[in-house]
Every structure is written in structure tokens, then in C-alpha cells.
Write a protein that holds these residues in place. Sequence first.
Motif, PDB file in Angstrom:
ATOM      1  N   GLY A  32       0.816  -1.216   0.000  1.00 45.49           N
ATOM      2  CA  GLY A  32       0.000   0.000   0.000  1.00 45.49           C
ATOM      3  C   GLY A  32       0.844   1.257   0.000  1.00 45.49           C
ATOM      4  O   GLY A  32       0.534   2.229  -0.702  1.00 45.49           O
ATOM      5  N   TYR A  33       1.912   1.241   0.772  1.00 48.57           N
ATOM      6  CA  TYR A  33       2.834   2.386   0.818  1.00 48.57           C
ATOM      7  C   TYR A  33       3.466   2.622  -0.549  1.00 48.57           C
ATOM      8  O   TYR A  33       3.519   3.746  -1.039  1.00 48.57           O
ATOM      9  CB  TYR A  33       3.903   2.103   1.881  1.00 48.57           C
ATOM     10  CG  TYR A  33       4.963   3.148   2.040  1.00 48.57           C
ATOM     11  CD1 TYR A  33       4.641   4.427   2.468  1.00 48.57           C
ATOM     12  CD2 TYR A  33       6.300   2.862   1.795  1.00 48.57           C
ATOM     13  CE1 TYR A  33       5.621   5.382   2.633  1.00 48.57           C
ATOM     14  CE2 TYR A  33       7.286   3.810   1.956  1.00 48.57           C
ATOM     15  CZ  TYR A  33       6.936   5.070   2.379  1.00 48.57           C
ATOM     16  OH  TYR A  33       7.902   6.021   2.533  1.00 48.57           O
ATOM     17  N   PHE A  34       3.900   1.533  -1.202  1.00 50.25           N
ATOM     18  CA  PHE A  34       4.506   1.661  -2.518  1.00 50.25           C
ATOM     19  C   PHE A  34       3.488   2.173  -3.539  1.00 50.25           C
ATOM     20  O   PHE A  34       3.807   3.024  -4.367  1.00 50.25           O
ATOM     21  CB  PHE A  34       5.083   0.319  -2.965  1.00 50.25           C
ATOM     22  CG  PHE A  34       5.722   0.352  -4.319  1.00 50.25           C
ATOM     23  CD1 PHE A  34       6.839   1.120  -4.554  1.00 50.25           C
ATOM     24  CD2 PHE A  34       5.190  -0.370  -5.375  1.00 50.25           C
ATOM     25  CE1 PHE A  34       7.433   1.170  -5.790  1.00 50.25           C
ATOM     26  CE2 PHE A  34       5.774  -0.339  -6.619  1.00 50.25           C
ATOM     27  CZ  PHE A  34       6.897   0.433  -6.833  1.00 50.25           C
ATOM     28  N   ILE A  35       2.259   1.679  -3.486  1.00 52.89           N
ATOM     29  CA  ILE A  35       1.229   2.128  -4.430  1.00 52.89           C
ATOM     30  C   ILE A  35       0.943   3.616  -4.250  1.00 52.89           C
ATOM     31  O   ILE A  35       0.817   4.357  -5.237  1.00 52.89           O
ATOM     32  CB  ILE A  35      -0.046   1.280  -4.269  1.00 52.89           C
ATOM     33  CG1 ILE A  35       0.193  -0.116  -4.824  1.00 52.89           C
ATOM     34  CG2 ILE A  35      -1.240   1.930  -4.958  1.00 52.89           C
ATOM     35  CD1 ILE A  35      -0.916  -1.095  -4.558  1.00 52.89           C
ATOM     36  N   ALA A  82       0.747   8.615   2.160  1.00 52.20           N
ATOM     37  CA  ALA A  82       1.735   7.540   2.265  1.00 52.20           C
ATOM     38  C   ALA A  82       2.469   7.603   3.601  1.00 52.20           C
ATOM     39  O   ALA A  82       2.695   6.572   4.244  1.00 52.20           O
ATOM     40  CB  ALA A  82       2.739   7.627   1.107  1.00 52.20           C
ATOM     41  N   LEU A  83       2.820   8.794   4.038  1.00 58.21           N
ATOM     42  CA  LEU A  83       3.491   8.928   5.331  1.00 58.21           C
ATOM     43  C   LEU A  83       2.559   8.564   6.481  1.00 58.21           C
ATOM     44  O   LEU A  83       2.968   7.913   7.440  1.00 58.21           O
ATOM     45  CB  LEU A  83       4.040  10.342   5.504  1.00 58.21           C
ATOM     46  CG  LEU A  83       5.222  10.689   4.605  1.00 58.21           C
ATOM     47  CD1 LEU A  83       5.588  12.148   4.774  1.00 58.21           C
ATOM     48  CD2 LEU A  83       6.403   9.807   4.903  1.00 58.21           C
ATOM     49  N   GLY A  84       1.305   8.975   6.376  1.00 62.62           N
ATOM     50  CA  GLY A  84       0.327   8.590   7.385  1.00 62.62           C
ATOM     51  C   GLY A  84       0.122   7.089   7.411  1.00 62.62           C
ATOM     52  O   GLY A  84       0.048   6.462   8.466  1.00 62.62           O
ATOM     53  N   TRP A  85       0.056   6.486   6.236  1.00 61.58           N
ATOM     54  CA  TRP A  85      -0.091   5.033   6.102  1.00 61.58           C
ATOM     55  C   TRP A  85       1.090   4.329   6.743  1.00 61.58           C
ATOM     56  O   TRP A  85       0.950   3.299   7.382  1.00 61.58           O
ATOM     57  CB  TRP A  85      -0.181   4.703   4.618  1.00 61.58           C
ATOM     58  CG  TRP A  85      -0.346   3.269   4.263  1.00 61.58           C
ATOM     59  CD1 TRP A  85       0.643   2.371   4.026  1.00 61.58           C
ATOM     60  CD2 TRP A  85      -1.566   2.558   4.104  1.00 61.58           C
ATOM     61  NE1 TRP A  85       0.106   1.145   3.715  1.00 61.58           N
ATOM     62  CE2 TRP A  85      -1.246   1.235   3.748  1.00 61.58           C
ATOM     63  CE3 TRP A  85      -2.910   2.908   4.214  1.00 61.58           C
ATOM     64  CZ2 TRP A  85      -2.213   0.278   3.513  1.00 61.58           C
ATOM     65  CZ3 TRP A  85      -3.859   1.950   3.967  1.00 61.58           C
ATOM     66  CH2 TRP A  85      -3.503   0.652   3.630  1.00 61.58           C
ATOM     67  N   MET A  86       2.261   4.918   6.571  1.00 60.75           N
ATOM     68  CA  MET A  86       3.484   4.295   7.067  1.00 60.75           C
ATOM     69  C   MET A  86       3.580   4.342   8.584  1.00 60.75           C
ATOM     70  O   MET A  86       4.095   3.418   9.199  1.00 60.75           O
ATOM     71  CB  MET A  86       4.685   5.000   6.455  1.00 60.75           C
ATOM     72  CG  MET A  86       5.994   4.427   6.847  1.00 60.75           C
ATOM     73  SD  MET A  86       7.268   5.293   5.962  1.00 60.75           S
ATOM     74  CE  MET A  86       8.653   4.911   6.964  1.00 60.75           C
TER      75      MET A  86
END
Length: 109
Positions: free
Chosen positions: A66-69, A91-95
Motif C-alpha cells: 500500500g505504501y509503494f502504491i 503515504a506517510l500517514g499510512w506508514m
Amino acid sequence: MTRSISQKALSVFIGESYQGDFVRALLFCAAYMAAIWISVMLPNPAQGGGLAVLFGGAVSIILGVGYFILLVLARAVRTKVILSNILKAAALGWMFVFPWLYLLYLVNA
């Protein structure tokens, strides 16, 4: 052109190319798997982790993909600056948000 401190810090998490983003996603998966293993093994090393480590490994792969996408989408729409910045922030929040919620669950369980 000099880069500010925040731009240098952001480049640690967001690469300069698709390959850089992929490598960062792999490192994110590995670091998250290690964090899960350590958080499960430190309180009770005799237990061995069991399903929590296996489930955490599966979750870390999903989170890494998900982060890569999100990073690929942000790079693909880089001409639309606002949308690209929103995707990078997502992406940062996801990470940071989802992995630490799972680790808090493991520690408190």
C-alpha cells in the motif's frame, strides 16, 4: 539550489525514483516485521510469538504494498502538485499510523 531540512528529512521516506520508492517500501516491511517480532518476543520469549508474528508479517506485506502504491500514484501525478502532495502525506500517514496501532494492540493484548 539548497534543500531545507524538512525536504532532506522527507527524502528519507520518499525516494527520487520508482526504484527508490520500491526499496523504501521493502525496508519499511522489514523494519515493521522486526518491530513486531521484538514487541512479541520481549515480554515472553518462551511463547515464541505464534500467530501474532505470522499475522504481523502478512499485515506488514500489505502495508508495504500500500505504501509503494501511494508513492507510485504520487509520482505519476506529479504535474498536479496538490494531489501529489496529498498522496505523499497519505503515504506517510499510512506508514506511521497503521503499524503503530497494531504494535499498540500487540503490546496491550
